[in-house]
Design a protein around this motif. Structure first.
Motif, PDB file in Angstrom:
ATOM      1  N   TYR A   1      20.176   0.231  -4.229  1.00 51.36           N
ATOM      2  CA  TYR A   1      21.149   0.169  -3.022  1.00 51.36           C
ATOM      3  C   TYR A   1      20.448  -0.111  -1.873  1.00 51.36           C
ATOM      4  O   TYR A   1      20.580  -1.116  -1.000  1.00 51.36           O
ATOM      5  N   PHE A   2      19.277   0.521  -1.351  1.00 48.14           N
ATOM      6  CA  PHE A   2      18.557   0.198  -0.277  1.00 48.14           C
ATOM      7  C   PHE A   2      17.151   0.542  -0.537  1.00 48.14           C
ATOM      8  O   PHE A   2      16.122  -0.163  -0.291  1.00 48.14           O
ATOM      9  N   GLY A   3      16.756   1.761  -0.949  1.00 51.58           N
ATOM     10  CA  GLY A   3      15.192   1.957  -1.317  1.00 51.58           C
ATOM     11  C   GLY A   3      14.438   2.758  -0.384  1.00 51.58           C
ATOM     12  O   GLY A   3      13.337   3.216  -0.885  1.00 51.58           O
ATOM     13  N   ALA A   4      14.799   2.654   0.784  1.00 52.02           N
ATOM     14  CA  ALA A   4      13.834   3.392   1.896  1.00 52.02           C
ATOM     15  C   ALA A   4      13.708   4.846   1.558  1.00 52.02           C
ATOM     16  O   ALA A   4      14.477   5.422   1.581  1.00 52.02           O
TER      17      ALA A   4
ATOM     18  N   VAL B   1      13.768  10.719   9.891  1.00 48.10           N
ATOM     19  CA  VAL B   1      13.991  10.798  11.256  1.00 48.10           C
ATOM     20  C   VAL B   1      14.350   9.552  11.962  1.00 48.10           C
ATOM     21  O   VAL B   1      15.166   9.304  12.800  1.00 48.10           O
ATOM     22  N   LEU B   2      13.515   8.682  11.564  1.00 48.98           N
ATOM     23  CA  LEU B   2      13.610   7.168  12.162  1.00 48.98           C
ATOM     24  C   LEU B   2      15.168   6.735  11.764  1.00 48.98           C
ATOM     25  O   LEU B   2      15.471   6.089  12.653  1.00 48.98           O
ATOM     26  N   LEU B   3      15.611   6.903  10.607  1.00 47.63           N
ATOM     27  CA  LEU B   3      16.759   6.647  10.229  1.00 47.63           C
ATOM     28  C   LEU B   3      17.901   7.087  11.063  1.00 47.63           C
ATOM     29  O   LEU B   3      18.911   6.723  11.069  1.00 47.63           O
ATOM     30  N   LEU B   4      17.739   8.541  11.341  1.00 41.77           N
ATOM     31  CA  LEU B   4      18.611   9.259  12.101  1.00 41.77           C
ATOM     32  C   LEU B   4      18.673   8.561  13.335  1.00 41.77           C
ATOM     33  O   LEU B   4      19.905   8.716  13.922  1.00 41.77           O
ATOM     34  N   VAL B   5      17.691   8.392  13.981  1.00 40.79           N
ATOM     35  CA  VAL B   5      17.769   8.016  15.478  1.00 40.79           C
ATOM     36  C   VAL B   5      17.998   6.522  15.871  1.00 40.79           C
ATOM     37  O   VAL B   5      18.186   5.977  16.882  1.00 40.79           O
ATOM     38  N   ARG B   6      17.871   5.782  14.784  1.00 39.12           N
ATOM     39  CA  ARG B   6      18.129   4.099  15.033  1.00 39.12           C
ATOM     40  C   ARG B   6      19.325   3.765  15.410  1.00 39.12           C
ATOM     41  O   ARG B   6      20.448   4.312  15.032  1.00 39.12           O
TER      42      ARG B   6
ATOM     43  N   VAL C   1       0.838  -1.285  -0.042  1.00 39.33           N
ATOM     44  CA  VAL C   1      -0.006  -0.002   0.082  1.00 39.33           C
ATOM     45  C   VAL C   1       0.936   1.156   0.104  1.00 39.33           C
ATOM     46  O   VAL C   1       0.808   2.282  -0.707  1.00 39.33           O
ATOM     47  N   LEU C   2       2.101   1.275   0.696  1.00 34.19           N
ATOM     48  CA  LEU C   2       2.828   2.093   0.772  1.00 34.19           C
ATOM     49  C   LEU C   2       3.616   2.644  -0.522  1.00 34.19           C
ATOM     50  O   LEU C   2       3.735   3.901  -0.864  1.00 34.19           O
ATOM     51  N   THR C   3       3.960   1.517  -1.251  1.00 31.94           N
ATOM     52  CA  THR C   3       4.604   1.770  -2.418  1.00 31.94           C
ATOM     53  C   THR C   3       3.821   2.342  -3.487  1.00 31.94           C
ATOM     54  O   THR C   3       4.216   3.453  -4.118  1.00 31.94           O
ATOM     55  N   SER C   4       2.740   2.106  -3.457  1.00 35.24           N
ATOM     56  CA  SER C   4       1.392   2.752  -4.442  1.00 35.24           C
ATOM     57  C   SER C   4       1.045   4.276  -3.909  1.00 35.24           C
ATOM     58  O   SER C   4       0.383   4.962  -4.643  1.00 35.24           O
ATOM     59  N   THR C   5       1.494   4.591  -2.623  1.00 31.71           N
ATOM     60  CA  THR C   5       0.828   5.831  -2.222  1.00 31.71           C
ATOM     61  C   THR C   5       2.080   6.673  -1.915  1.00 31.71           C
ATOM     62  O   THR C   5       2.588   7.579  -2.675  1.00 31.71           O
ATOM     63  N   VAL C   6       2.615   6.521  -0.633  1.00 30.54           N
ATOM     64  CA  VAL C   6       3.667   7.790  -0.025  1.00 30.54           C
ATOM     65  C   VAL C   6       5.003   7.333  -0.264  1.00 30.54           C
ATOM     66  O   VAL C   6       5.836   8.114  -0.328  1.00 30.54           O
ATOM     67  N   GLY C   7       5.171   6.120  -0.640  1.00 24.25           N
ATOM     68  CA  GLY C   7       6.680   5.657  -1.270  1.00 24.25           C
ATOM     69  C   GLY C   7       7.673   5.386  -0.113  1.00 24.25           C
ATOM     70  O   GLY C   7       8.685   5.554  -0.495  1.00 24.25           O
ATOM     71  N   VAL C   8       7.258   5.039   1.261  1.00 22.99           N
ATOM     72  CA  VAL C   8       8.188   4.546   1.879  1.00 22.99           C
ATOM     73  C   VAL C   8       8.181   3.180   2.501  1.00 22.99           C
ATOM     74  O   VAL C   8       8.432   2.834   3.654  1.00 22.99           O
ATOM     75  N   ALA C   9       8.015   2.341   1.680  1.00 24.09           N
ATOM     76  CA  ALA C   9       7.516   0.928   1.936  1.00 24.09           C
ATOM     77  C   ALA C   9       8.655   0.118   2.631  1.00 24.09           C
ATOM     78  O   ALA C   9       8.271  -0.573   3.628  1.00 24.09           O
ATOM     79  N   SER C  10       9.813   0.471   2.453  1.00 22.83           N
ATOM     80  CA  SER C  10      10.967  -0.463   3.033  1.00 22.83           C
ATOM     81  C   SER C  10      11.015  -0.068   4.504  1.00 22.83           C
ATOM     82  O   SER C  10      11.517  -0.869   5.285  1.00 22.83           O
ATOM     83  N   LEU C  11      10.718   0.985   4.946  1.00 20.75           N
ATOM     84  CA  LEU C  11      10.526   1.654   6.363  1.00 20.75           C
ATOM     85  C   LEU C  11       9.572   0.770   7.078  1.00 20.75           C
ATOM     86  O   LEU C  11       9.686   0.509   8.401  1.00 20.75           O
ATOM     87  N   LEU C  12       8.689   0.001   6.530  1.00 21.19           N
ATOM     88  CA  LEU C  12       7.727  -0.782   7.274  1.00 21.19           C
ATOM     89  C   LEU C  12       8.458  -2.214   7.011  1.00 21.19           C
ATOM     90  O   LEU C  12       8.549  -2.918   8.143  1.00 21.19           O
TER      91      LEU C  12
ATOM     92  N   ARG D   1       0.068  14.686  -1.368  1.00 20.31           N
ATOM     93  CA  ARG D   1       1.381  15.426  -1.293  1.00 20.31           C
ATOM     94  C   ARG D   1       1.843  15.832   0.184  1.00 20.31           C
ATOM     95  O   ARG D   1       3.010  15.511   0.626  1.00 20.31           O
ATOM     96  N   THR D   2       1.060  16.016   1.009  1.00 17.63           N
ATOM     97  CA  THR D   2       1.128  16.288   2.394  1.00 17.63           C
ATOM     98  C   THR D   2       1.584  15.060   3.005  1.00 17.63           C
ATOM     99  O   THR D   2       2.475  14.673   4.057  1.00 17.63           O
ATOM    100  N   LEU D   3       0.695  13.749   2.728  1.00 13.36           N
ATOM    101  CA  LEU D   3       0.840  12.368   3.299  1.00 13.36           C
ATOM    102  C   LEU D   3       2.488  12.019   2.811  1.00 13.36           C
ATOM    103  O   LEU D   3       2.943  11.145   3.523  1.00 13.36           O
ATOM    104  N   VAL D   4       2.836  12.106   1.432  1.00 13.84           N
ATOM    105  CA  VAL D   4       4.238  11.936   1.082  1.00 13.84           C
ATOM    106  C   VAL D   4       5.422  12.582   2.073  1.00 13.84           C
ATOM    107  O   VAL D   4       6.082  12.199   2.289  1.00 13.84           O
ATOM    108  N   VAL D   5       5.203  14.018   2.232  1.00 14.38           N
ATOM    109  CA  VAL D   5       5.909  14.836   2.866  1.00 14.38           C
ATOM    110  C   VAL D   5       6.147  14.152   4.400  1.00 14.38           C
ATOM    111  O   VAL D   5       7.135  14.053   4.810  1.00 14.38           O
ATOM    112  N   LEU D   6       4.997  14.064   4.921  1.00  6.90           N
ATOM    113  CA  LEU D   6       5.078  13.350   6.281  1.00  6.90           C
ATOM    114  C   LEU D   6       5.683  12.095   6.275  1.00  6.90           C
ATOM    115  O   LEU D   6       6.394  12.061   7.410  1.00  6.90           O
ATOM    116  N   ALA D   7       5.459  11.084   5.622  1.00  6.75           N
ATOM    117  CA  ALA D   7       6.120   9.873   5.351  1.00  6.75           C
ATOM    118  C   ALA D   7       7.510   9.979   5.093  1.00  6.75           C
ATOM    119  O   ALA D   7       8.288   9.304   5.746  1.00  6.75           O
ATOM    120  N   GLY D   8       8.037  10.967   4.202  1.00  6.53           N
ATOM    121  CA  GLY D   8       9.353  11.219   4.105  1.00  6.53           C
ATOM    122  C   GLY D   8      10.146  11.464   5.123  1.00  6.53           C
ATOM    123  O   GLY D   8      11.272  11.260   5.676  1.00  6.53           O
TER     124      GLY D   8
END
Length: 253
Positions: A155-158, A248-253, A18-29, A236-243
């Motif tokens: 390479y990674f894709g997230a 942030v999740l990648l920065l703090v992990r 679902v994320l692939t076809s919408t906001v585009g951050v699928a690998s983060l899940l 667009r707002t959802l894409v920005v929020l997801a990105g």
């Protein structure tokens, strides 16, 4: 894997589709779930890429009407991302794990900001070029950035979907739904080519791949129908929020 772990991977595939076809951050899940069930990072990354091919197939089929509107552009996006992903997949296998960890979060955050400000900048550009034809073909610059997004996708894709939305949004004058359809196709092409590399050279976990693919192909198709019905501003707002969340999740992990 236990029964619950199998259910978790299947559900991760569905949600990531679902994320692939919408906001585009699928690998983060999906990627963290594969790590949680015990896969080593490189195996998890490669298996995630192979399993998520289904999401791109389902999503691209769901967006088939939008993709038919610009057949030549569709082929160019497909080819540029596929070419870039060959290099990205090779880098994943050749470089030490985590070599790009310091750069990737900032890259995702930066492109998220670009997606947010793109409509305002594009309006100003069009105001300065009144009477100019809409851009429905890729310039060399847009083509280059499309290929670079393919490199990152291999390479990674997230967050690669967020990056592609920014590239296409700035480089073309198209409805956001069409941009999202092209983004979904781009993710699929990068995953398909990276899969061909991983089938030969990477360690893969096939039970995980089958479960992930089964969930993601359904999720990708469902996500396309969701994405088509969302207003551009909301999408667009959802894409920005997801990105931003992904960065942030990648920065703090």
């Amino acid at each position: 894997m236990s029964g619950w772990e199998q259910v978790a991977v299947l559900a991760a595939g569905l949600g990531a589709g679902v994320l692939t076809s919408t906001v585009g951050v699928a690998s983060l899940l999906s990627f963290p779930v594969l790590l949680a069930v015990g896969l080593p990072p490189v195996t998890a990354n490669a298996s995630n890429t192979v399993g998520m091919v289904g999401a791109g197939v389902g999503g691209s089929f769901g967006y088939r009407h939008e993709l038919r509107l610009h057949p030549r552009l569709t082929l160019v996006v497909l080819a540029s991302c596929a070419a870039g992903s060959v290099l990205g997949a090779t880098l994943l296998l050749a470089l030490p794990p985590g070599v790009f960890e310091a750069v990737v979060p900032w890259l995702i955050l930066g492109t998220s900001v670009l997606v947010g400000v793109q409509p305002r900048i594009s309006r100003r550009v069009r105001a300065r070029h009144v009477g100019a034809a809409d851009r429905v073909e890729m310039s060399r610059t847009t083509l280059g950035f499309s290929a670079l997004t393919g490199v990152y996708g291999g390479y990674f894709g997230a967050g690669s979907g967020v990056m592609m939305v920014a590239v296409l949004g700035f480089g073309l004058d198209l409805p956001f739904t069409v941009v999202n359809a092209l983004k979904t196709l781009a993710i699929m092409s990068a995953n398909v080519v990276a899969t061909l590399v991983f089938l030969v050279f990477a360690p893969l976990d096939w039970p995980v791949i089958v479960l992930l693919a089964a969930g993601s192909v359904v999720g990708g198709y469902v996500g396309a129908h969701v994405g088509r019905r969302l207003p551009d501003a909301v999408f667009r707002t959802l894409v920005v929020l997801a990105g931003v969340t992904a960065g942030v999740l990648l920065l703090v992990r």
